[in-house]
Design an enzyme around this catalytic site. Structure first.
Site, short mmCIF file in Angstrom:
data_model
loop_
_atom_site.label_atom_id
_atom_site.label_comp_id
_atom_site.label_asym_id
_atom_site.label_seq_id
_atom_site.Cartn_x
_atom_site.Cartn_y
_atom_site.Cartn_z
N GLY A 12 0.92 -1.20 0.01
CA GLY A 12 0.08 0.11 0.20
C GLY A 12 0.84 1.16 -0.10
N ARG A 15 0.28 5.61 -1.58
CA ARG A 15 -0.27 6.96 -1.11
C ARG A 15 -0.53 6.99 0.37
NH1 ARG A 15 -6.86 6.90 -2.25
NH2 ARG A 15 -7.33 5.01 -1.01
N ASP A 62 -2.53 -7.33 -6.37
CA ASP A 62 -3.80 -7.35 -5.26
C ASP A 62 -3.35 -8.26 -4.17
OD1 ASP A 62 -6.27 -8.08 -4.20
OD2 ASP A 62 -7.12 -8.61 -5.96
N ASN A 89 1.58 -2.47 5.23
CA ASN A 89 0.82 -1.09 5.63
C ASN A 89 -0.66 -1.03 5.06
OD1 ASN A 89 0.51 2.12 5.95
ND2 ASN A 89 0.27 1.70 3.55
N SER A 141 -3.96 -0.54 14.05
CA SER A 141 -4.81 0.63 14.44
C SER A 141 -5.28 0.48 15.85
CB SER A 141 -5.97 0.69 13.48
OG SER A 141 -6.99 1.48 13.95
N TYR A 154 -13.53 -3.97 11.20
CA TYR A 154 -12.14 -3.63 10.95
C TYR A 154 -11.31 -3.45 12.24
CZ TYR A 154 -8.54 0.09 9.98
OH TYR A 154 -7.40 0.99 10.09
N ALA A 157 -10.25 -7.19 12.66
CA ALA A 157 -9.23 -7.53 11.95
C ALA A 157 -7.91 -6.98 12.50
CB ALA A 157 -9.37 -7.04 10.55
N LYS A 158 -7.63 -5.79 12.86
CA LYS A 158 -6.75 -4.93 13.24
C LYS A 158 -6.17 -5.69 14.72
CE LYS A 158 -5.74 -2.06 10.08
NZ LYS A 158 -4.30 -2.32 9.17
#
Length: 254
Positions: A12, A15, A62, A89, A141, A154, A157-158
């Site tokens: 990732g 950006r 991907d 990331n 996160s 989310y 998952a983190k």
């Protein structure tokens, strides 16, 4: 570049936080393979790194497809000869109440935020083990540490990323490979802008409320996170493994 230059993979990396991490590692003298689904973004960061006088490689991949991840890692190894640093990331989120969410969203969140890390780690770690050194830095996160409204899957998952990082750190220690997790808080990225303007009408209010609660009085920047990655990737952090570092302006405290 010197033949002794360290080499890094950043997923990732095209950006936001990934771009900042790629540039921070390049400023440390690293060669960087920028992996991203958006090839134009990856190539743009490649040019920025090359402008700093470092080698770089842009690879479209991907990350939810194991065979593509394996191929991308092989390309990076062929180009650089070794991989010293892996920064996982890449991430994605959709802010919405759990009861309004759908299975297809859960699957995408889990695939990008967790399974992709399994794929990259499985592809890179055998090489690091054979060399007896390496650094893996996983971007989690603070949602995975303390929970977050509108981010149940989310956060789950983190949270898995954090637990996986600690377990992997134990397994890899004998091979002199460190594994750590960095947990950003609210950070000013293109993804945050997408989340704010998403389908959930309360998203903006939730983001604003979190921003007001940050003790240091501002949202984080990609460079704030990149600085923490650069430290953990440096020789100064050789004796640090299995740790979770929040970069949140004090929003969460251990």
């Amino acid at each position: 570049m010197s033949g002794n230059a360290r080499s890094a993979i950043v997923t990732g990396g095209g950006r936001g936080i990934g771009r900042a991490i790629s540039l921070a590692l390049a400023r440390q003298g690293c060669q960087v393979a920028v992996l991203d689904l958006l090839e134009d973004n990856a190539k743009s960061v490649q040019r920025e790194i090359e402008a700093l006088g470092n080698r770089a490689l842009a690879i479209r991949v991907d990350l939810t497809q194991c065979d593509q991840v394996q191929s991308a890692v092989e390309k990076a190894l062929a180009e650089f000869g070794q991989i010293d640093i892996l920064v996982n990331n890449a991430g994605w989120d959709k802010l919405e109440p759990f009861l309004n969410s759908e299975v297809k969203t859960w699957e995408r969140v889990i695939d990008i935020n967790f399974k992709a890390i399994l794929f990259t780690s499985k592809a890179v770690l055998p090489h690091m083990v054979s060399r007896g050194s390496g650094k893996v830095i996983n971007i989690g996160s603070d949602a995975g540490r303390v929970g977050s409204t509108g981010e149940a899957v989310y956060a789950g998952a983190k949270g898995a990323v954090i637990a996986f990082s600690k377990s992997l750190a134990r397994e890899m220690a004998r091979h002199h490979i460190t594994v750590n997790a960095i947990c950003p808080g609210l950070t000013d990225t293109p993804l945050l802008a997408e989340v704010r303007t998403g389908e959930w009408d309360r998203a903006g209010k939730v983001i604003d409320a979190v921003t007001r609660a940050i003790p240091l009085g501002r949202v984080g920047t990609p460079e704030d996170v990149a600085a923490a990655v650069a430290f953990l990737a440096s020789p100064a952090a050789d004796y640090i493994t299995g740790q979770t570092l929040s970069v949140s302006g004090g929003l969460t405290m251990c």
